[in-house]
Design a protein around this motif. Structure first.
Motif, PDB file in Angstrom:
ATOM      1  N   ALA A   1       0.828  -1.205   0.000  1.00 29.93           N
ATOM      2  CA  ALA A   1       0.000   0.000   0.000  1.00 29.93           C
ATOM      3  C   ALA A   1       0.866   1.260   0.000  1.00 29.93           C
ATOM      4  CB  ALA A   1      -0.934   0.000   1.211  1.00 29.93           C
ATOM      5  N   PHE A   2       1.863   1.297   0.866  1.00 31.65           N
ATOM      6  CA  PHE A   2       2.716   2.492   0.935  1.00 31.65           C
ATOM      7  C   PHE A   2       3.624   2.604  -0.287  1.00 31.65           C
ATOM      8  CE2 PHE A   2       1.776   2.384   5.614  1.00 31.65           C
ATOM      9  CZ  PHE A   2       1.129   3.605   5.640  1.00 31.65           C
ATOM     10  N   GLU A   3       4.000   1.491  -0.891  1.00 33.82           N
ATOM     11  CA  GLU A   3       4.766   1.527  -2.140  1.00 33.82           C
ATOM     12  C   GLU A   3       3.907   2.153  -3.243  1.00 33.82           C
ATOM     13  OE1 GLU A   3       6.409  -1.539  -5.554  1.00 33.82           O
ATOM     14  OE2 GLU A   3       6.104  -2.309  -3.529  1.00 33.82           O
ATOM     15  N   TYR A   4       2.638   1.768  -3.297  1.00 36.80           N
ATOM     16  CA  TYR A   4       1.716   2.342  -4.281  1.00 36.80           C
ATOM     17  C   TYR A   4       1.610   3.858  -4.089  1.00 36.80           C
ATOM     18  CZ  TYR A   4      -2.552   3.225  -6.934  1.00 36.80           C
ATOM     19  OH  TYR A   4      -3.468   3.723  -7.821  1.00 36.80           O
ATOM     20  N   ILE A   5       1.458   4.288  -2.868  1.00 36.98           N
ATOM     21  CA  ILE A   5       1.359   5.722  -2.589  1.00 36.98           C
ATOM     22  C   ILE A   5       2.633   6.435  -3.036  1.00 36.98           C
ATOM     23  CG2 ILE A   5       1.210   7.459  -0.756  1.00 36.98           C
ATOM     24  CD1 ILE A   5      -0.537   5.352   0.792  1.00 36.98           C
ATOM     25  N   ALA A   6       3.794   5.855  -2.709  1.00 30.80           N
ATOM     26  CA  ALA A   6       5.086   6.491  -3.006  1.00 30.80           C
ATOM     27  C   ALA A   6       5.382   6.554  -4.503  1.00 30.80           C
ATOM     28  CB  ALA A   6       6.203   5.748  -2.283  1.00 30.80           C
ATOM     29  N   THR A   7       4.861   5.613  -5.275  1.00 31.28           N
ATOM     30  CA  THR A   7       5.191   5.552  -6.703  1.00 31.28           C
ATOM     31  C   THR A   7       4.084   6.099  -7.603  1.00 31.28           C
ATOM     32  OG1 THR A   7       4.382   3.269  -6.849  1.00 31.28           O
ATOM     33  CG2 THR A   7       6.745   3.571  -6.377  1.00 31.28           C
ATOM     34  N   THR A   8       3.085   6.697  -7.007  1.00 31.29           N
ATOM     35  CA  THR A   8       1.963   7.251  -7.762  1.00 31.29           C
ATOM     36  C   THR A   8       1.994   8.775  -7.659  1.00 31.29           C
ATOM     37  OG1 THR A   8       0.634   5.288  -7.273  1.00 31.29           O
ATOM     38  CG2 THR A   8      -0.560   7.256  -7.940  1.00 31.29           C
ATOM     39  N   ASP A   9       1.730   9.437  -8.777  1.00 29.55           N
ATOM     40  CA  ASP A   9       1.647  10.895  -8.773  1.00 29.55           C
ATOM     41  C   ASP A   9       0.268  11.280  -8.229  1.00 29.55           C
ATOM     42  OD1 ASP A   9       1.657  13.617  -9.156  1.00 29.55           O
ATOM     43  OD2 ASP A   9       2.122  13.513 -11.304  1.00 29.55           O
ATOM     44  N   LEU A  10       0.194  11.460  -6.934  1.00 29.40           N
ATOM     45  CA  LEU A  10      -1.084  11.714  -6.267  1.00 29.40           C
ATOM     46  C   LEU A  10      -1.752  12.993  -6.767  1.00 29.40           C
ATOM     47  CD1 LEU A  10      -0.117  10.755  -2.595  1.00 29.40           C
ATOM     48  CD2 LEU A  10      -1.136   9.305  -4.357  1.00 29.40           C
ATOM     49  N   ALA A  11      -0.947  14.000  -7.082  1.00 24.77           N
ATOM     50  CA  ALA A  11      -1.499  15.296  -7.485  1.00 24.77           C
ATOM     51  C   ALA A  11      -2.301  15.207  -8.780  1.00 24.77           C
ATOM     52  CB  ALA A  11      -0.385  16.321  -7.626  1.00 24.77           C
ATOM     53  N   THR A  12      -1.949  14.270  -9.668  1.00 19.99           N
ATOM     54  CA  THR A  12      -2.634  14.178 -10.958  1.00 19.99           C
ATOM     55  C   THR A  12      -3.705  13.093 -10.992  1.00 19.99           C
ATOM     56  OG1 THR A  12      -0.977  12.662 -11.867  1.00 19.99           O
ATOM     57  CG2 THR A  12      -0.602  15.039 -12.181  1.00 19.99           C
ATOM     58  N   MET A  13      -3.864  12.341  -9.924  1.00 20.74           N
ATOM     59  CA  MET A  13      -4.882  11.282  -9.902  1.00 20.74           C
ATOM     60  C   MET A  13      -6.275  11.875  -9.982  1.00 20.74           C
ATOM     61  SD  MET A  13      -3.709   8.335  -7.253  1.00 20.74           S
ATOM     62  CE  MET A  13      -4.758   7.072  -7.960  1.00 20.74           C
ATOM     63  N   GLN A  14      -7.100  11.257 -10.769  1.00 17.25           N
ATOM     64  CA  GLN A  14      -8.488  11.674 -10.909  1.00 17.25           C
ATOM     65  C   GLN A  14      -9.344  10.916  -9.896  1.00 17.25           C
ATOM     66  OE1 GLN A  14      -9.554  14.209 -13.027  1.00 17.25           O
ATOM     67  NE2 GLN A  14      -7.331  14.428 -13.122  1.00 17.25           N
ATOM     68  N   PRO A  15     -10.447  11.510  -9.453  1.00 21.73           N
ATOM     69  CA  PRO A  15     -11.351  10.788  -8.549  1.00 21.73           C
ATOM     70  C   PRO A  15     -11.801   9.472  -9.178  1.00 21.73           C
ATOM     71  CG  PRO A  15     -11.899  13.109  -8.591  1.00 21.73           C
ATOM     72  CD  PRO A  15     -10.878  12.895  -9.675  1.00 21.73           C
ATOM     73  N   GLY A  16     -11.882   8.465  -8.330  1.00 24.82           N
ATOM     74  CA  GLY A  16     -12.304   7.152  -8.798  1.00 24.82           C
ATOM     75  C   GLY A  16     -11.717   6.065  -7.935  1.00 24.82           C
ATOM     76  N   THR A  17     -11.964   4.816  -8.331  1.00 29.34           N
ATOM     77  CA  THR A  17     -11.476   3.654  -7.603  1.00 29.34           C
ATOM     78  C   THR A  17     -10.395   2.975  -8.432  1.00 29.34           C
ATOM     79  OG1 THR A  17     -13.624   3.356  -6.548  1.00 29.34           O
ATOM     80  CG2 THR A  17     -12.154   1.466  -6.522  1.00 29.34           C
ATOM     81  N   TYR A  18      -9.299   2.620  -7.788  1.00 28.13           N
ATOM     82  CA  TYR A  18      -8.146   2.021  -8.441  1.00 28.13           C
ATOM     83  C   TYR A  18      -7.816   0.694  -7.765  1.00 28.13           C
ATOM     84  CZ  TYR A  18      -7.534   6.780 -10.215  1.00 28.13           C
ATOM     85  OH  TYR A  18      -7.724   8.003 -10.806  1.00 28.13           O
ATOM     86  N   GLU A  19      -7.736  -0.367  -8.554  1.00 35.27           N
ATOM     87  CA  GLU A  19      -7.355  -1.666  -8.016  1.00 35.27           C
ATOM     88  C   GLU A  19      -5.837  -1.704  -7.877  1.00 35.27           C
ATOM     89  OE1 GLU A  19      -7.115  -6.087  -9.700  1.00 35.27           O
ATOM     90  OE2 GLU A  19      -9.172  -5.305  -9.671  1.00 35.27           O
ATOM     91  N   ILE A  20      -5.374  -2.113  -6.712  1.00 36.10           N
ATOM     92  CA  ILE A  20      -3.941  -2.247  -6.467  1.00 36.10           C
ATOM     93  C   ILE A  20      -3.558  -3.724  -6.470  1.00 36.10           C
ATOM     94  CG2 ILE A  20      -2.041  -1.767  -4.878  1.00 36.10           C
ATOM     95  CD1 ILE A  20      -3.795   0.562  -3.772  1.00 36.10           C
ATOM     96  N   GLN A  21      -4.311  -4.523  -5.723  1.00 38.90           N
ATOM     97  CA  GLN A  21      -4.051  -5.959  -5.644  1.00 38.90           C
ATOM     98  C   GLN A  21      -5.371  -6.689  -5.392  1.00 38.90           C
ATOM     99  OE1 GLN A  21      -0.530  -7.344  -3.457  1.00 38.90           O
ATOM    100  NE2 GLN A  21      -1.813  -8.867  -2.468  1.00 38.90           N
ATOM    101  N   GLY A  22      -6.059  -7.002  -6.466  1.00 38.28           N
ATOM    102  CA  GLY A  22      -7.323  -7.725  -6.364  1.00 38.28           C
ATOM    103  C   GLY A  22      -8.274  -7.072  -5.384  1.00 38.28           C
ATOM    104  N   ASP A  23      -8.956  -7.901  -4.589  1.00 44.05           N
ATOM    105  CA  ASP A  23      -9.877  -7.349  -3.590  1.00 44.05           C
ATOM    106  C   ASP A  23      -9.176  -7.080  -2.259  1.00 44.05           C
ATOM    107  OD1 ASP A  23      -9.576  -9.951  -2.635  1.00 44.05           O
ATOM    108  OD2 ASP A  23     -11.691 -10.194  -2.156  1.00 44.05           O
TER     109      ASP A  23
END
Length: 153
Positions: free
Chosen positions: A22-44
């Motif tokens: 979870a924290f790796e996903y946060i660190a490697t994602t450009d949070l400022a440009t993310m659009q509202p919505g739901t994103y799958e990281i690892q299945g359910d």
């Protein structure tokens, strides 16, 4: 409940087997440009929900004073200032209609014991025993945030 800055996130990777991912996903994602919505990281097991909207009043937030049984929330403030109300579940007596298994939520007819603020790049980890009222607006402008839902095994 844990409150900290994203720069310290690696300290919490051992708390739950999915926190490192979870924290790796946060660190490697450009949070400022993310659009509202739901994103799958690892299945359910891990998903991210991004919102960008105006904050509520304290009174409005209490309509959804909530907790979860099947998930831990990692709530990250991307921009704005968000106030969150909190109370431990063991001090809650009056629920609003019981637990909804399908949505993994239980609402409470209670008032928080305390409020705290999150600003840019700060996060809170809310466990099932943490009843919370998020998205309270402080100041002007929208609150952009990400909630990572971590499935409890």
């Amino acid at each position: 409940m844990i409150i900290d800055s994203l720069k310290n996130a690696p300290k919490y990777s051992s708390v739950h087997p999915l926190f490192a991912k979870a924290f790796e996903y946060i660190a490697t994602t450009d949070l400022a440009t993310m659009q509202p919505g739901t994103y799958e990281i690892q299945g359910d097991e891990l998903k991210a929900i991004v919102s960008d909207k105006e904050g509520k009043s304290r009174e409005e937030s209490l309509e959804k004073f909530e907790c979860h049984r099947k998930h831990i929330d990692i709530q990250v403030c991307i921009s704005g200032v968000e106030e969150i109300g909190w109370k431990p579940i063991e001090k809650c007596d009056t629920d609003k209609g019981g637990y909804n298994d399908e949505k993994d939520v239980q609402f409470w007819d209670e008032k928080p014991d305390m409020y705290f603020n999150l600003t840019d790049n700060q996060f809170v980890i809310l466990f099932p025993e943490d009843v919370h009222a998020p998205m309270i607006g402080v100041g002007e402008g929208n609150i952009k945030k990400m909630v990572i839902k971590v499935k409890i095994s």
